[in-house]
Design an enzyme around this catalytic site. Structure first.
Site, PDB file in Angstrom:
ATOM      1  CB  SER A  58      -0.906   0.019   1.235  1.00 26.48           C
ATOM      2  OG  SER A  58      -1.507  -1.233   1.448  1.00 26.48           O
TER       3      SER A  58
HETATM    4  N1  SAH Z   1      -0.467  -4.973   4.346  1.00 25.96           N
HETATM    5  C1  SAH Z   1       0.144  -5.235   3.062  1.00 25.96           C
HETATM    6  C2  SAH Z   1      -0.808  -4.846   1.939  1.00 25.96           C
HETATM    7  C3  SAH Z   1      -0.932  -5.953   0.991  1.00 25.96           C
HETATM    8  S1  SAH Z   1      -2.253  -5.825  -0.180  1.00 25.96           S
HETATM    9  C4  SAH Z   1       1.473  -4.534   2.939  1.00 25.96           C
HETATM   10  O1  SAH Z   1       1.801  -3.707   3.796  1.00 25.96           O
HETATM   11  O2  SAH Z   1       2.215  -4.825   2.013  1.00 25.96           O
HETATM   12  C5  SAH Z   1      -3.455  -6.912   0.523  1.00 25.96           C
HETATM   13  C6  SAH Z   1      -3.039  -8.343   0.767  1.00 25.96           C
HETATM   14  O3  SAH Z   1      -4.206  -9.028   1.207  1.00 25.96           O
HETATM   15  C7  SAH Z   1      -2.531  -9.104  -0.443  1.00 25.96           C
HETATM   16  O4  SAH Z   1      -1.270  -9.632  -0.146  1.00 25.96           O
HETATM   17  C8  SAH Z   1      -3.572 -10.206  -0.650  1.00 25.96           C
HETATM   18  O5  SAH Z   1      -3.013 -11.422  -1.115  1.00 25.96           O
HETATM   19  C9  SAH Z   1      -4.155 -10.350   0.735  1.00 25.96           C
HETATM   20  N2  SAH Z   1      -5.500 -10.934   0.784  1.00 25.96           N
HETATM   21  C10 SAH Z   1      -6.564 -10.701  -0.038  1.00 25.96           C
HETATM   22  N3  SAH Z   1      -7.629 -11.405   0.365  1.00 25.96           N
HETATM   23  C11 SAH Z   1      -7.240 -12.103   1.465  1.00 25.96           C
HETATM   24  C12 SAH Z   1      -7.896 -13.023   2.318  1.00 25.96           C
HETATM   25  N4  SAH Z   1      -9.167 -13.364   2.134  1.00 25.96           N
HETATM   26  N5  SAH Z   1      -7.185 -13.542   3.345  1.00 25.96           N
HETATM   27  C13 SAH Z   1      -5.889 -13.205   3.557  1.00 25.96           C
HETATM   28  N6  SAH Z   1      -5.220 -12.336   2.774  1.00 25.96           N
HETATM   29  C14 SAH Z   1      -5.885 -11.795   1.747  1.00 25.96           C
END
Ligand code: SAH
Length: 200
Positions: A58
């Site tokens: 993000s």
């Molecule tokens: N907090 C992260 C943001 C990653 S984007 C950072 O700082 O880099 C959101 C993430 O949520 C992705 O890696 C995606 O694979 C994950 N995601 C999406 N749906 C999900 C679910 N149902 N359970 C667990 N993770 C999920």
């Protein structure tokens, strides 16, 4: 790579109302450590960047803003859904007592765990699972944050939140701040944001 001054002054500080604990967490977790070799020079810009598997890290202003909304104390046990690169997780672990983090893509979870271990964090537990169901084993949590957007508030996350606890989650394209009270929930609107979709 040194953290540039503009990153803290122009991006992080304005997004977290100059919260000093949050600013020091950002200094402790240089964003470039969570980003691919080839994109290092973009680490401190206020943009989302690809981390592989169709996912992104993000924007730093969004991470600062959501962390601010979560209002994490040193005693808090936090659940994060969507480990991704591990960046938000490292920020949370710098502020909280313990962080449980769930990611559905095993490769991302593994890589984030290596990155955060190298940075000597000992208060994080990782799990590969569908975070839509939360993480029941260690519930209830003081704070829960989801870093992917959902159409509605996942019921399990509310159940796994302590009374007096707070959930911060993007619902469609709007960040919601949800407080669990003795007799129900209180929902407030945060800013508009773009997130990858939460997979059910
Ligand atoms: N907090 C992260 C943001 C990653 S984007 C950072 O700082 O880099 C959101 C993430 O949520 C992705 O890696 C995606 O694979 C994950 N995601 C999406 N749906 C999900 C679910 N149902 N359970 C667990 N993770 C999920």
């Amino acid at each position: 790579m040194k953290i540039p001054e503009y990153y803290i002054k122009k991006i992080v500080a304005p997004a977290c109302e100059n919260d000093e604990r949050i600013i020091s967490a950002f200094l402790k977790c240089p964003r470039n450590r969570f980003i691919d070799e080839a994109m290092q020079r973009l680490s401190f810009d206020d943009n989302a960047l690809p981390i592989g598997y169709g996912q992104t890290i993000s924007k730093p202003s969004t991470v600062a803003y959501m962390t601010y909304l979560l209002s994490v104390s040193e005693e808090d046990i936090v659940l994060e859904i969507g480990t991704g690169s591990g960046f938000q997780c490292g920020i949370l672990a710098s502020l909280a007592k313990f962080v449980y983090t769930v990611e559905r893509i095993p490769q991302l979870s593994y890589r984030a765990s290596l990155t955060l271990k190298k940075m000597h964090f000992k208060n994080i537990k990782f799990k590969v699972d569908n975070g839509h169901i939360g993480w029941e084993e260690f519930a209830p949590y003081d704070k829960i944050i989801a870093t992917a957007s959902s159409d509605e508030i996942p019921e399990n996350l509310l159940i796994q939140l302590k009374i007096g606890g707070r959930l911060v989650i993007p619902i469609k394209d709007r960040i919601k701040i949800i407080d669990k009270l003795e007799d129900g929930i209180d929902i407030k609107d945060g800013e508009n944001c773009r997130f990858v979709e939460f997979v059910k």
